[in-house]
Design an enzyme around this catalytic site. Sequence first.
Site, PDB file in Angstrom:
ATOM      1  N   GLY A   8       0.827  -1.218   0.000  1.00 16.82           N
ATOM      2  CA  GLY A   8       0.000   0.000   0.000  1.00 16.82           C
ATOM      3  C   GLY A   8       0.855   1.259   0.000  1.00 16.82           C
ATOM      4  O   GLY A   8       0.482   2.293   0.565  1.00 16.82           O
ATOM      5  N   LEU A  10       1.613   3.514  -2.113  1.00 20.71           N
ATOM      6  CA  LEU A  10       1.240   4.751  -2.819  1.00 20.71           C
ATOM      7  C   LEU A  10       0.245   5.596  -2.028  1.00 20.71           C
ATOM      8  O   LEU A  10      -0.156   6.663  -2.469  1.00 20.71           O
ATOM      9  CB  LEU A  10       0.625   4.406  -4.185  1.00 20.71           C
ATOM     10  N   ILE A  35      -1.166  -2.139  -5.177  1.00 24.84           N
ATOM     11  CA  ILE A  35      -1.955  -2.794  -6.226  1.00 24.84           C
ATOM     12  C   ILE A  35      -1.983  -1.934  -7.491  1.00 24.84           C
ATOM     13  O   ILE A  35      -2.171  -2.433  -8.594  1.00 24.84           O
ATOM     14  CB  ILE A  35      -3.388  -3.092  -5.726  1.00 24.84           C
ATOM     15  N   TYR A 142     -15.210  -0.986   8.516  1.00 23.83           N
ATOM     16  CA  TYR A 142     -13.777  -0.680   8.669  1.00 23.83           C
ATOM     17  C   TYR A 142     -13.343  -0.975  10.107  1.00 23.83           C
ATOM     18  O   TYR A 142     -12.317  -1.622  10.342  1.00 23.83           O
ATOM     19  CB  TYR A 142     -13.569   0.793   8.324  1.00 23.83           C
TER      20      TYR A 142
HETATM   21  P1  NAD Z   1      -4.601   5.007   1.663  1.00 24.55           P
HETATM   22  O1  NAD Z   1      -5.996   4.653   1.279  1.00 24.55           O
HETATM   23  O2  NAD Z   1      -4.106   6.384   1.393  1.00 24.55           O
HETATM   24  O3  NAD Z   1      -3.588   3.968   0.988  1.00 24.55           O
HETATM   25  C1  NAD Z   1      -3.830   2.583   0.972  1.00 24.55           C
HETATM   26  C2  NAD Z   1      -3.120   2.011  -0.246  1.00 24.55           C
HETATM   27  O4  NAD Z   1      -3.427   0.605  -0.310  1.00 24.55           O
HETATM   28  C3  NAD Z   1      -3.583   2.624  -1.565  1.00 24.55           C
HETATM   29  O5  NAD Z   1      -2.464   3.174  -2.264  1.00 24.55           O
HETATM   30  C4  NAD Z   1      -4.199   1.452  -2.334  1.00 24.55           C
HETATM   31  O6  NAD Z   1      -3.938   1.482  -3.724  1.00 24.55           O
HETATM   32  C5  NAD Z   1      -3.518   0.264  -1.676  1.00 24.55           C
HETATM   33  N1  NAD Z   1      -4.275  -0.983  -1.813  1.00 24.55           N
HETATM   34  C6  NAD Z   1      -5.616  -1.154  -1.795  1.00 24.55           C
HETATM   35  N2  NAD Z   1      -5.920  -2.453  -1.999  1.00 24.55           N
HETATM   36  C7  NAD Z   1      -4.738  -3.115  -2.118  1.00 24.55           C
HETATM   37  C8  NAD Z   1      -4.397  -4.471  -2.338  1.00 24.55           C
HETATM   38  N3  NAD Z   1      -5.332  -5.416  -2.486  1.00 24.55           N
HETATM   39  N4  NAD Z   1      -3.084  -4.799  -2.405  1.00 24.55           N
HETATM   40  C9  NAD Z   1      -2.116  -3.848  -2.291  1.00 24.55           C
HETATM   41  N5  NAD Z   1      -2.391  -2.537  -2.097  1.00 24.55           N
HETATM   42  C10 NAD Z   1      -3.693  -2.179  -2.009  1.00 24.55           C
HETATM   43  O7  NAD Z   1      -4.428   4.639   3.220  1.00 24.55           O
HETATM   44  P2  NAD Z   1      -3.391   5.268   4.266  1.00 24.55           P
HETATM   45  O8  NAD Z   1      -4.005   6.497   4.812  1.00 24.55           O
HETATM   46  O9  NAD Z   1      -2.040   5.321   3.693  1.00 24.55           O
HETATM   47  O10 NAD Z   1      -3.487   4.160   5.410  1.00 24.55           O
HETATM   48  C11 NAD Z   1      -2.447   3.231   5.667  1.00 24.55           C
HETATM   49  C12 NAD Z   1      -2.853   2.421   6.896  1.00 24.55           C
HETATM   50  O11 NAD Z   1      -3.061   3.294   8.005  1.00 24.55           O
HETATM   51  C13 NAD Z   1      -4.170   1.640   6.724  1.00 24.55           C
HETATM   52  O12 NAD Z   1      -4.097   0.422   7.438  1.00 24.55           O
HETATM   53  C14 NAD Z   1      -5.180   2.550   7.390  1.00 24.55           C
HETATM   54  O13 NAD Z   1      -6.299   1.815   7.848  1.00 24.55           O
HETATM   55  C15 NAD Z   1      -4.359   3.104   8.534  1.00 24.55           C
HETATM   56  N6  NAD Z   1      -4.887   4.377   9.048  1.00 24.55           N
HETATM   57  C16 NAD Z   1      -4.861   5.526   8.295  1.00 24.55           C
HETATM   58  C17 NAD Z   1      -5.383   6.704   8.825  1.00 24.55           C
HETATM   59  C18 NAD Z   1      -5.384   7.999   8.048  1.00 24.55           C
HETATM   60  O14 NAD Z   1      -5.883   9.014   8.546  1.00 24.55           O
HETATM   61  N7  NAD Z   1      -4.829   8.032   6.839  1.00 24.55           N
HETATM   62  C19 NAD Z   1      -5.905   6.715  10.125  1.00 24.55           C
HETATM   63  C20 NAD Z   1      -5.935   5.537  10.854  1.00 24.55           C
HETATM   64  C21 NAD Z   1      -5.398   4.372  10.317  1.00 24.55           C
END
Ligand code: NAD
Length: 316
Positions: A8, A10, A35, A142
């Site tokens: 993930g 990106l 992905i 979620y």
């Molecule tokens: P994001 O949505 O910005 O990035 C997630 C990435 O996962 C995307 O680039 C997407 O293309 C990729 N992805 C989706 N399906 C996939 C698959 N099957 N295989 C490989 N890659 C795949 O999310 P983020 O904000 O970078 O979050 C990262 C982690 O932190 C996650 O576990 C999220 O739940 C957690 N989180 C984020 C926040 C926030 O505010 N951003 C808050 C709490 C927790």
Amino acid sequence: MTRVLVTGALGQVGSELIPALRGLYGSEEVLATDIRRAPPGHPALEGPYEQLDCTNGPALLEFFLRHRVGVVYHLAAILSARAEAEPQLAWRVNIEGLHNVLEAARQVGAQVFVPSSIAAFGPNTPRDPTPQDTLQRPNTLYGVTKVAGELLCDYYAHRFGLDVRGLRYPGLISYTAPPGGGTTDYAVEIFYHALQYDRYTCFLAPDTRLPMMYMPDAIRATLELMQADPARLQHRNAFNLTAFSCTPAELAAEIQKHRPGFKMYYDIDPVRQAIADSWPRTLDDSAAREEWGWRPQYDLAAMTKDMLEKLAERAL
Ligand code: NAD
């Protein structure tokens, strides 16, 4: 030297974690995957990058073996608002994808980082502040996947001795990559709209208080937890983590200190408002402070000033 895999990569977190990890371990040692195809100019392309779907267990294990992966930061996930719209996909990525990563890590003995979220709490959790160990009955898909993920990580640690660590990130605010469909996305969008239009229409009510963190603190917390002395970690996984809590009205007022003409309007989205109303207002992160020395550096004022400066520089 073991190689570091980021899934993930990106996304909002990966776009900043990748350069930080490459600064620590060297570009060639940090394998960025997602992905999606990486857009030209993305920081992930400044070193090895491959497309990898975490729901494909055999491909994931093959990747671990081929690259001799020793540490994995598993960031691939479907976030809160998108998970409500695409629940089957969210289950596959957040649960089956995590299970695949834990299995591959178990087979090669890799260290694992897995983020959880404030979404792992629910409407009957104490909200002000939310303790480290408390009731977790979330009513969003979620949130359900995040609690199940925390339990699965604990299981792999206890049953197989896997070194799996994790943080419950609060809403993350950053300027490198756009947020991925979460409930705290307003706190990022507001800055772009402030600089471009001097106005923003917020989808959460003015008094919706949520825990937040500026991305540099989140990246530092992630690296510090992974480097922490395991003997001091009683929780290991799913640490509460916070820097400050704020409401949309307070964030707007902070922006107005720098941009007096900025105006805030509200058009509440009932789906995201209901999600936000089921989440903590403030978090007790004393376990993180005691077990591995967590200290945030950015409060609301420092984050706002830096976001406006960095986004203005990028626009030049
Ligand atoms: P994001 O949505 O910005 O990035 C997630 C990435 O996962 C995307 O680039 C997407 O293309 C990729 N992805 C989706 N399906 C996939 C698959 N099957 N295989 C490989 N890659 C795949 O999310 P983020 O904000 O970078 O979050 C990262 C982690 O932190 C996650 O576990 C999220 O739940 C957690 N989180 C984020 C926040 C926030 O505010 N951003 C808050 C709490 C927790």
